[in-house]
Design an enzyme around this catalytic site. Structure first.
Site, PDB file in Angstrom:
ATOM      1  CD  GLU A   1     -25.065  24.826  63.843  1.00 36.74           C
ATOM      2  OE1 GLU A   1     -25.687  23.888  64.592  1.00 36.74           O
ATOM      3  OE2 GLU A   1     -23.877  24.983  64.170  1.00 36.74           O
TER       4      GLU A   1
ATOM      5  CE  LYS B   1     -22.133  22.934  68.617  1.00 34.16           C
ATOM      6  NZ  LYS B   1     -21.990  22.875  67.503  1.00 34.16           N
TER       7      LYS B   1
ATOM      8  NE  ARG C   1     -17.987  25.349  61.903  1.00 36.44           N
ATOM      9  CZ  ARG C   1     -18.291  24.154  62.417  1.00 36.44           C
ATOM     10  NH1 ARG C   1     -17.616  22.999  62.003  1.00 36.44           N
ATOM     11  NH2 ARG C   1     -18.767  24.167  63.509  1.00 36.44           N
TER      12      ARG C   1
END
Ligand code: 3PG
Length: 209
Positions: free
Chosen positions: A42, A130, A46
């Site tokens: 993943e 999630k 960011r």
């Protein structure tokens, strides 16, 4: 209802949550993780390098299954798919994200930690969610409790998950995989100690066995 295929989660139920600070590290980092048996990666948005890292890893790292994380809006969703992301993870959820996931038929993990959020994601057609931030949202006990009202759903906890507590989560039947940043410590990455990363990955790939 999403008809996307989530079988990739079974090939390695531990997903590193990766922030690429230096684009030159993307390929060797991915290679080190794959060498240790961690193939679902993943790459978060960011940092400014997220999309380029997805592109490079897709092109250059055989065996890597690259997804995108920290996707918070439809624009980021579409940009990540353009870059080649094969699955999409969000810390939360929105109608726009649900819509993009259903239209593109890309496996999407919306974030949910309350019963209300779980119901919203389920209503939108998603069955694997999630659970973030797991550690401060009740941890494994909370996910276990969800198995009562939400027996048809599975969770992927991240946030406070590490090598020591990962099996508390993975031993639950309604946990499909776990994720976290512990697989990619920045000191090892900055020092380009790729063997250390492979070692961490190898330990992580034994979890849940
Ligand atoms: C995530 O987005 O999944 C988290 O940032 C991971 O949290 P961690 O640093 O506690 O693993």
């Amino acid at each position: 209802m999403s008809s996307a295929c989530y079988d990739f989660l079974d090939s390695a139920p531990v997903i590193p949550v990766i922030a690429i600070e230096n684009l030159a590290h993307a390929v060797p980092l991915a290679e080190a993780l794959v060498a240790g048996g961690i193939v679902n990666l993943e790459i978060t948005l960011r940092t400014e390098h997220g999309l380029d890292a997805i592109r490079l890893i897709n092109q250059q790292v055989a065996g890597a299954h690259v997804g995108v994380g920290t996707v918070c809006n439809a624009r980021e969703f579409d940009a990540a798919i353009d870059a080649g992301a094969q699955f999409v993870v969000s810390p939360g959820q929105s109608d726009a994200l649900f819509e993009r996931a259903l239209v593109t038929n890309i496996p999407f993990l919306p974030g949910a930690v309350t019963a209300t959020e779980v119901i919203a994601a389920k209503e939108a057609g998603f069955r694997i969610l999630k659970f973030f931030p797991a550690g401060t949202s009740g941890g494994a006990a909370a996910i276990k409790a969800f198995s009562g009202p939400f027996g048809d759903l599975q969770f992927v906890p991240t946030g406070g998950v590490n090598i020591h507590n990962a099996n508390d989560y993975l031993s639950l039947p309604n946990v499909r995989a776990v994720g976290g940043t512990w697989l990619t410590p920045s000191d090892a990455i900055n020092a380009e100690r790729w063997d250390d990363i492979t070692h961490i990955a190898r330990d992580a790939s034994q979890l849940g066995a």
